[in-house]
Scaffold this motif. Structure first.
Motif, PDB file in Angstrom:
ATOM      1  N   VAL A 146       0.851  -1.189   0.000  1.00  0.00           N
ATOM      2  CA  VAL A 146       0.000   0.000   0.000  1.00  0.00           C
ATOM      3  C   VAL A 146       0.885   1.238   0.000  1.00  0.00           C
ATOM      4  CG1 VAL A 146      -1.726   1.323   1.271  1.00  0.00           C
ATOM      5  CG2 VAL A 146      -1.881  -1.178   1.175  1.00  0.00           C
ATOM      6  N   VAL A 147       0.715   2.079  -1.007  1.00  0.00           N
ATOM      7  CA  VAL A 147       1.514   3.299  -1.139  1.00  0.00           C
ATOM      8  C   VAL A 147       0.580   4.494  -1.230  1.00  0.00           C
ATOM      9  CG1 VAL A 147       3.225   4.530  -2.518  1.00  0.00           C
ATOM     10  CG2 VAL A 147       3.361   2.034  -2.309  1.00  0.00           C
ATOM     11  N   PHE A 148       0.744   5.441  -0.314  1.00  0.00           N
ATOM     12  CA  PHE A 148      -0.045   6.657  -0.335  1.00  0.00           C
ATOM     13  C   PHE A 148       0.775   7.797  -0.937  1.00  0.00           C
ATOM     14  CE2 PHE A 148      -1.763   4.437   3.526  1.00  0.00           C
ATOM     15  CZ  PHE A 148      -3.006   4.141   2.989  1.00  0.00           C
ATOM     16  N   ALA A 149       0.096   8.704  -1.610  1.00  0.00           N
ATOM     17  CA  ALA A 149       0.766   9.860  -2.202  1.00  0.00           C
ATOM     18  C   ALA A 149       1.280  10.778  -1.091  1.00  0.00           C
ATOM     19  CB  ALA A 149      -0.191  10.619  -3.109  1.00  0.00           C
ATOM     20  N   PRO A 150       2.390  11.472  -1.327  1.00  0.00           N
ATOM     21  CA  PRO A 150       2.922  12.372  -0.295  1.00  0.00           C
ATOM     22  C   PRO A 150       1.905  13.389   0.213  1.00  0.00           C
ATOM     23  CG  PRO A 150       4.563  12.040  -1.993  1.00  0.00           C
ATOM     24  CD  PRO A 150       3.308  11.369  -2.476  1.00  0.00           C
ATOM     25  N   TYR A 151       1.071  13.929  -0.688  1.00  0.00           N
ATOM     26  CA  TYR A 151       0.113  14.940  -0.243  1.00  0.00           C
ATOM     27  C   TYR A 151      -0.879  14.347   0.755  1.00  0.00           C
ATOM     28  CZ  TYR A 151      -3.878  13.218  -2.984  1.00  0.00           C
ATOM     29  OH  TYR A 151      -4.915  12.460  -3.470  1.00  0.00           O
ATOM     30  N   GLN A 152      -1.175  13.033   0.631  1.00  0.00           N
ATOM     31  CA  GLN A 152      -2.076  12.388   1.581  1.00  0.00           C
ATOM     32  C   GLN A 152      -1.422  12.289   2.951  1.00  0.00           C
ATOM     33  OE1 GLN A 152      -2.694   8.888  -1.043  1.00  0.00           O
ATOM     34  NE2 GLN A 152      -4.889   9.240  -0.743  1.00  0.00           N
ATOM     35  N   TRP A 153      -0.147  11.886   2.983  1.00  0.00           N
ATOM     36  CA  TRP A 153       0.575  11.839   4.248  1.00  0.00           C
ATOM     37  C   TRP A 153       0.538  13.202   4.936  1.00  0.00           C
ATOM     38  CZ3 TRP A 153       3.782   7.912   6.520  1.00  0.00           C
ATOM     39  CH2 TRP A 153       3.844   6.708   5.802  1.00  0.00           C
ATOM     40  N   VAL A 154       0.847  14.238   4.184  1.00  0.00           N
ATOM     41  CA  VAL A 154       0.898  15.583   4.759  1.00  0.00           C
ATOM     42  C   VAL A 154      -0.467  16.000   5.290  1.00  0.00           C
ATOM     43  CG1 VAL A 154       1.202  18.029   4.194  1.00  0.00           C
ATOM     44  CG2 VAL A 154       2.877  16.336   3.387  1.00  0.00           C
ATOM     45  N   GLU A 155      -1.496  15.777   4.504  1.00  0.00           N
ATOM     46  CA  GLU A 155      -2.852  16.157   4.923  1.00  0.00           C
ATOM     47  C   GLU A 155      -3.266  15.420   6.186  1.00  0.00           C
ATOM     48  OE1 GLU A 155      -7.445  15.717   3.253  1.00  0.00           O
ATOM     49  OE2 GLU A 155      -5.761  15.702   1.832  1.00  0.00           O
ATOM     50  N   TRP A 156      -3.021  14.113   6.227  1.00  0.00           N
ATOM     51  CA  TRP A 156      -3.426  13.324   7.383  1.00  0.00           C
ATOM     52  C   TRP A 156      -2.630  13.704   8.624  1.00  0.00           C
ATOM     53  CZ3 TRP A 156      -3.062   8.278   4.041  1.00  0.00           C
ATOM     54  CH2 TRP A 156      -4.172   8.222   3.191  1.00  0.00           C
ATOM     55  N   MET A 157      -1.348  13.951   8.456  1.00  0.00           N
ATOM     56  CA  MET A 157      -0.531  14.312   9.608  1.00  0.00           C
ATOM     57  C   MET A 157      -0.963  15.656  10.186  1.00  0.00           C
ATOM     58  SD  MET A 157       3.124  12.904   8.115  1.00  0.00           S
ATOM     59  CE  MET A 157       4.157  13.202   9.550  1.00  0.00           C
ATOM     60  N   ARG A 158      -1.252  16.613   9.322  1.00  0.00           N
ATOM     61  CA  ARG A 158      -1.732  17.916   9.787  1.00  0.00           C
ATOM     62  C   ARG A 158      -3.045  17.762  10.550  1.00  0.00           C
ATOM     63  NH1 ARG A 158      -0.672  21.547   4.370  1.00  0.00           N
ATOM     64  NH2 ARG A 158       1.371  22.408   4.956  1.00  0.00           N
ATOM     65  N   GLU A 159      -3.951  16.984   9.976  1.00  0.00           N
ATOM     66  CA  GLU A 159      -5.260  16.798  10.607  1.00  0.00           C
ATOM     67  C   GLU A 159      -5.124  16.170  11.991  1.00  0.00           C
ATOM     68  OE1 GLU A 159      -8.102  16.083   6.654  1.00  0.00           O
ATOM     69  OE2 GLU A 159      -7.325  14.372   7.786  1.00  0.00           O
ATOM     70  N   GLU A 160      -4.246  15.204  12.115  1.00  0.00           N
ATOM     71  CA  GLU A 160      -4.117  14.499  13.384  1.00  0.00           C
ATOM     72  C   GLU A 160      -3.434  15.353  14.447  1.00  0.00           C
ATOM     73  OE1 GLU A 160      -2.694  10.493  12.612  1.00  0.00           O
ATOM     74  OE2 GLU A 160      -4.142  10.283  10.966  1.00  0.00           O
ATOM     75  N   LEU A 161      -2.483  16.162  14.034  1.00  0.00           N
ATOM     76  CA  LEU A 161      -1.878  17.112  14.972  1.00  0.00           C
ATOM     77  C   LEU A 161      -2.909  18.145  15.413  1.00  0.00           C
ATOM     78  CD1 LEU A 161       1.564  17.577  13.212  1.00  0.00           C
ATOM     79  CD2 LEU A 161       1.234  16.617  15.502  1.00  0.00           C
ATOM     80  N   ASP A 162      -3.690  18.633  14.468  1.00  0.00           N
ATOM     81  CA  ASP A 162      -4.724  19.618  14.793  1.00  0.00           C
ATOM     82  C   ASP A 162      -5.793  19.018  15.703  1.00  0.00           C
ATOM     83  OD1 ASP A 162      -3.445  21.537  13.291  1.00  0.00           O
ATOM     84  OD2 ASP A 162      -4.742  21.306  11.523  1.00  0.00           O
ATOM     85  N   ALA A 163      -6.032  17.706  15.566  1.00  0.00           N
ATOM     86  CA  ALA A 163      -7.049  17.052  16.382  1.00  0.00           C
ATOM     87  C   ALA A 163      -6.602  16.860  17.818  1.00  0.00           C
ATOM     88  CB  ALA A 163      -7.418  15.705  15.773  1.00  0.00           C
ATOM     89  N   GLY A 164      -5.294  16.961  18.072  1.00  0.00           N
ATOM     90  CA  GLY A 164      -4.813  16.844  19.445  1.00  0.00           C
ATOM     91  C   GLY A 164      -3.670  15.883  19.668  1.00  0.00           C
ATOM     92  N   ALA A 165      -3.137  15.290  18.590  1.00  0.00           N
ATOM     93  CA  ALA A 165      -1.992  14.391  18.760  1.00  0.00           C
ATOM     94  C   ALA A 165      -0.775  15.184  19.220  1.00  0.00           C
ATOM     95  CB  ALA A 165      -1.690  13.666  17.454  1.00  0.00           C
ATOM     96  N   TRP A 166      -0.055  14.626  20.179  1.00  0.00           N
ATOM     97  CA  TRP A 166       1.187  15.250  20.662  1.00  0.00           C
ATOM     98  C   TRP A 166       2.276  15.126  19.613  1.00  0.00           C
ATOM     99  CZ3 TRP A 166       5.337  12.001  23.060  1.00  0.00           C
ATOM    100  CH2 TRP A 166       6.418  12.776  23.493  1.00  0.00           C
ATOM    101  N   LYS A 167       2.437  13.921  19.084  1.00  0.00           N
ATOM    102  CA  LYS A 167       3.377  13.653  17.989  1.00  0.00           C
ATOM    103  C   LYS A 167       2.663  12.739  17.001  1.00  0.00           C
ATOM    104  CE  LYS A 167       6.999  15.490  20.192  1.00  0.00           C
ATOM    105  NZ  LYS A 167       7.625  16.770  19.764  1.00  0.00           N
ATOM    106  N   VAL A 168       3.063  12.815  15.754  1.00  0.00           N
ATOM    107  CA  VAL A 168       2.554  11.893  14.752  1.00  0.00           C
ATOM    108  C   VAL A 168       3.708  11.004  14.306  1.00  0.00           C
ATOM    109  CG1 VAL A 168       2.904  13.464  12.809  1.00  0.00           C
ATOM    110  CG2 VAL A 168       1.192  11.663  12.646  1.00  0.00           C
ATOM    111  N   ILE A 169       3.432   9.714  14.213  1.00  0.00           N
ATOM    112  CA  ILE A 169       4.455   8.721  13.891  1.00  0.00           C
ATOM    113  C   ILE A 169       4.329   8.320  12.434  1.00  0.00           C
ATOM    114  CG2 ILE A 169       5.321   6.407  14.421  1.00  0.00           C
ATOM    115  CD1 ILE A 169       3.992   6.710  17.205  1.00  0.00           C
ATOM    116  N   THR A 170       5.462   8.251  11.737  1.00  0.00           N
ATOM    117  CA  THR A 170       5.463   7.754  10.370  1.00  0.00           C
ATOM    118  C   THR A 170       5.710   6.256  10.394  1.00  0.00           C
ATOM    119  OG1 THR A 170       7.826   8.237  10.111  1.00  0.00           O
ATOM    120  CG2 THR A 170       6.271   9.933   9.382  1.00  0.00           C
ATOM    121  N   GLU A 171       4.767   5.504   9.854  1.00  0.00           N
ATOM    122  CA  GLU A 171       4.847   4.045   9.867  1.00  0.00           C
ATOM    123  C   GLU A 171       6.124   3.534   9.210  1.00  0.00           C
ATOM    124  OE1 GLU A 171       4.476   0.657  10.805  1.00  0.00           O
ATOM    125  OE2 GLU A 171       2.375   1.326  10.922  1.00  0.00           O
TER     126      GLU A 171
END
Length: 264
Positions: A146-171
């Motif tokens: 499974v390969v996600f486009a870079p823009y998807q990674w960026v969008e999801w990471m931003r959303e999760e930080l904004d939602a309250g994550a302290w840190k976001v982990i790259t799988e």
């Protein structure tokens, strides 16, 4: 930190614990109490968080003793994201939350690397659990195909930080074969470049279980990059990479400030 003999090499200064940068996130696949004691006797100063890998905490006989021992070293403990995914898939999130509280966990990992978890629901869960726990969210699939486009990674990471994550982990998995890695173990460097162009590396924990990946991140982002899924026996080797005390980073870290000045 240098030994009691003093810092006669003038290595880069590392912030003392509790750190907010240069985190070393260690994976415990089933360490004994004796092994944990040995780890902290030898390298405790360099361990910032311990993850009880995937669902190992659920089947560990001496879990209460392990947590108490780790807590005695003032280190946060978190269960692997797969345990959260199992709880979600079995519709047991409330029970999981109560179990975490009962055992005194202060951190929780929220991931969707294996199951289908709608984006809005994941963000809701991050925001909800962040009221009671420090949340580490993880982005990326554990399926190497499974390969996600870079823009998807960026969008999801931003959303999760904004939602309250302290840190976001790259799988990256514990072996470095998925997510930000190709199945061969080669790093997706173009993806990483896109991510750090948009997201502050200080908000990211890069899973880097191999020496090559650890050296790559230290060379690219400096000693204070946050690295995760570090095997216990790699904690000291990683610290030497951070300080330029290993050939892989000697020139980039320890000798960088000692290069000859350019003539006028």
């Amino acid at each position: 930190m240098p030994s009691s003999n003093g810092d006669w090499l003038d290595v880069p200064r590392r912030a003392p614990k509790p750190r907010t940068a240069g985190l070393t996130h260690v994976i415990d696949k089933g360490l004994s109490l004796f092994e944990i004691q040995g780890l902290f006797d030898t390298a405790g100063e360099y361990v910032d968080i311990v993850k009880l890998g995937w669902g190992t905490s659920y089947v560990t006989n001496n879990l209460e003793k392990k947590i108490a021992l780790l807590r005695s070293f003032d280190v946060p403990v978190v269960c692997g994201g797969t345990l959260f995914e199992a709880a979600y898939a079995r519709d047991r999130v409330d029970e999981y939350r109560a179990w975490l509280a009962e055992h005194g966990f202060t951190h929780v990992e929220i991931s969707d690397g294996t199951i289908e978890l709608p984006r809005e629901r994941k963000l809701e869960l991050i925001a909800d659990l962040a009221r009671d726990f420090t949340v580490l969210s993880e982005v990326g699939s554990k399926d190497a195909e499974v390969v996600f486009a870079p823009y998807q990674w960026v969008e999801w990471m931003r959303e999760e930080l904004d939602a309250g994550a302290w840190k976001v982990i790259t799988e990256g998995r514990e072996g470095g074969t998925a997510g930000i890695f190709r199945p061969t173990g080669e790093m997706r460097t173009g993806l990483i470049d896109e991510i750090v162009h948009a997201i502050d590396p200080a908000d990211i924990i890069f899973e880097a279980p191999t020496k090559a990946s650890q050296a790559y991140f230290v060379r690219g982002f400096g000693p204070d990059v946050n690295l995760g899924n570090i095997p216990p026996d790699e904690v000291i080797p990683l610290e030497t990479l951070r300080l330029g005390l290993r050939a892989d980073t000697l020139k980039e870290v320890l000798l960088r400030e000692r290069e000859a000045p350019v003539a006028d």
